[in-house]
Design an enzyme around this catalytic site. Structure first.
Site, PDB file in Angstrom:
ATOM      1  N   MET A   1       0.844  -1.199   0.000  1.00  0.00           N
ATOM      2  CA  MET A   1       0.000   0.000   0.000  1.00  0.00           C
ATOM      3  C   MET A   1       0.876   1.244   0.000  1.00  0.00           C
ATOM      4  SD  MET A   1      -3.389  -0.977   2.161  1.00  0.00           S
ATOM      5  CE  MET A   1      -2.715  -0.692   3.775  1.00  0.00           C
ATOM      6  N   GLY A   2       2.111   1.106  -0.457  1.00  0.00           N
ATOM      7  CA  GLY A   2       3.019   2.254  -0.499  1.00  0.00           C
ATOM      8  C   GLY A   2       3.546   2.597   0.883  1.00  0.00           C
TER       9      GLY A   2
ATOM     10  N   HIS B   1       9.349  -3.406   3.561  1.00  0.00           N
ATOM     11  CA  HIS B   1       9.042  -3.621   2.140  1.00  0.00           C
ATOM     12  C   HIS B   1      10.322  -3.899   1.359  1.00  0.00           C
ATOM     13  CE1 HIS B   1       5.535  -0.879   3.237  1.00  0.00           C
ATOM     14  NE2 HIS B   1       4.941  -1.958   2.778  1.00  0.00           N
TER      15      HIS B   1
ATOM     16  N   GLN C   1       5.861 -11.349   7.325  1.00  0.00           N
ATOM     17  CA  GLN C   1       5.414 -12.158   8.467  1.00  0.00           C
ATOM     18  C   GLN C   1       4.710 -11.325   9.540  1.00  0.00           C
ATOM     19  OE1 GLN C   1       5.787 -15.423   9.377  1.00  0.00           O
ATOM     20  NE2 GLN C   1       5.551 -15.283  11.579  1.00  0.00           N
TER      21      GLN C   1
ATOM     22  N   ASP D   1       2.382  -9.259   9.308  1.00  0.00           N
ATOM     23  CA  ASP D   1       0.933  -9.373   9.089  1.00  0.00           C
ATOM     24  C   ASP D   1       0.602 -10.856   8.961  1.00  0.00           C
ATOM     25  OD1 ASP D   1       0.514  -6.524   8.943  1.00  0.00           O
ATOM     26  OD2 ASP D   1       1.516  -6.594   7.008  1.00  0.00           O
TER      27      ASP D   1
ATOM     28  N   SER E   1       6.764  -0.582  10.519  1.00  0.00           N
ATOM     29  CA  SER E   1       5.414  -0.513   9.961  1.00  0.00           C
ATOM     30  C   SER E   1       5.176   0.896   9.440  1.00  0.00           C
ATOM     31  CB  SER E   1       4.394  -0.823  11.068  1.00  0.00           C
ATOM     32  OG  SER E   1       3.109  -0.334  10.727  1.00  0.00           O
TER      33      SER E   1
ATOM     34  N   ARG F   1       2.632   2.492   9.865  1.00  0.00           N
ATOM     35  CA  ARG F   1       1.873   3.224  10.893  1.00  0.00           C
ATOM     36  C   ARG F   1       2.767   3.739  12.019  1.00  0.00           C
ATOM     37  NH1 ARG F   1      -2.281  -0.708   9.157  1.00  0.00           N
ATOM     38  NH2 ARG F   1      -4.065   0.504   8.407  1.00  0.00           N
TER      39      ARG F   1
HETATM   40  O1  PAF Z   1      -0.051  -5.709   3.577  1.00  0.00           O
HETATM   41  C1  PAF Z   1      -0.486  -4.791   2.836  1.00  0.00           C
HETATM   42  O2  PAF Z   1       0.161  -3.776   2.604  1.00  0.00           O
HETATM   43  C2  PAF Z   1      -1.869  -4.941   2.226  1.00  0.00           C
HETATM   44  O3  PAF Z   1      -2.744  -5.559   3.106  1.00  0.00           O
HETATM   45  C3  PAF Z   1      -1.857  -5.653   0.857  1.00  0.00           C
HETATM   46  C4  PAF Z   1      -1.386  -7.092   0.984  1.00  0.00           C
HETATM   47  C5  PAF Z   1      -0.970  -4.887  -0.105  1.00  0.00           C
HETATM   48  C6  PAF Z   1      -3.283  -5.692   0.282  1.00  0.00           C
HETATM   49  O4  PAF Z   1      -3.799  -4.407   0.134  1.00  0.00           O
END
Ligand code: PAF
Length: 276
Positions: free
Chosen positions: A16-17, A23, A135, A137, A172, A174
């Site tokens: 989600m950027g 990431h 992991q 999430d 995260s 957030r």
């Molecule tokens: O983990 C995330 O960022 C989101 O839940 C995903 C897997 C990109 C789906 O929108």
């Protein structure tokens, strides 16, 4: 180019950027394991509840695209809401049973249905050989693993380890909501999990005792605990007697910021401080 016809393997990293080191670890792994890598950036409205942070979710597109370039990613897919959810769309996915409705599913009704719909659409659109998820999430990972089996989507799901800051807090998007004071209080999360790992390694097998250790540590730091549970990794049913590979999952709020974390018993080392 049609990568499949050209015999090239494709890795996909759905995001989600607001890209961060977590990431980046998924992206680096995808680049290492595939001939071509596509990263998707889409803040998916379908997975946010009405009182959640969709509007204020961080959007950092320029920095995100710069990171993708530096990481050697071959393509970015950045669809609009209208592209993903065109007018007239009526198809829904429902993650049934405890996996969809317990813990994160109970705290965020409809969340996993929204994740399932968007992930399915992304996988079907991109037809990657492998797709990469973090992991941290962990219930989302279990949902995605289950859905590709249930819907016969021939994609290998690769779950990558949680990346933590030096103080143990899982990275995260957030975390950037946290004030400096709340950022310090948030370290109770990795400390609480380290304590539980320490107790498990010392022989404690009572799941309630382990969960209570975590909950007390979080509450003592002034965090508002949504859930702490010891669960089986595959279906998220809670266990009474903890065993290796069971996971301790938690969600807690610090002010208006909601954070989640997880450790695997007998697998993960203590996230901070040696676990005592
Ligand atoms: O983990 C995330 O960022 C989101 O839940 C995903 C897997 C990109 C789906 O929108």
């Amino acid at each position: 180019m049609d990568c499949h016809n050209a015999g090239l393997s494709v890795g996909m990293v759905p995001t989600m950027g607001a890209l961060h080191a977590g990431h980046r670890s998924l992206i680096d792994r995808a680049v290492a394991e595939n001939d071509r890598v596509v990263v998707t950036i889409f803040v998916n409205p379908a997975q946010f509840g009405p009182n959640e942070d969709f509007a204020r979710y961080p959007r950092t597109m320029d920095a995100d695209l710069a990171m993708l370039g530096a990481a050697g990613v071959h393509a970015a897919f950045v669809p609009s809401v209208e592209t993903m959810y065109p007018p007239g769309l009526v198809t829904r996915l429902d993650i049934a049973g405890p996996l969809g409705s317990r813990l994160e599913g109970a705290s965020r009704p409809g969340h996993f249905n929204g994740v399932a719909l968007v992930v399915t659409k992304l996988l079907v659109a991109g037809l990657p050989h492998r797709a990469y998820f973090g992991q941290k999430d962990v219930q989302q990972c279990a949902v995605v693993c289950r859905l590709v089996r249930d819907l016969d989507i021939g994609v290998e799901i690769v779950v990558c380890p949680t990346i933590r800051d030096t103080d143990g807090l899982a990275i995260s998007s957030r975390n950037r909501y946290l004030s400096p004071e709340d950022r310090v209080r948030a370290t109770a999360i990795p400390s609480s999990l380290a304590m539980a790992i320490g107790r498990f390694e010392a022989g404690e097998r009572d799941a309630t005792a382990l969960a209570t250790t975590v909950r007390s540590c979080l509450e003592n730091a002034g965090l508002d605990v949504e859930y702490v549970a010891v669960v089986r990794a595959d279906d998220f049913t809670e266990v009474e007697k903890a065993a290796p590979t069971n996971q301790i999952v938690l969600a807690a709020r610090i002010g208006s910021t909601r954070l989640i974390d997880v450790v695997r018993l007998g697998v993960d080392t203590a996230p901070v401080g040696g676990g005592v």
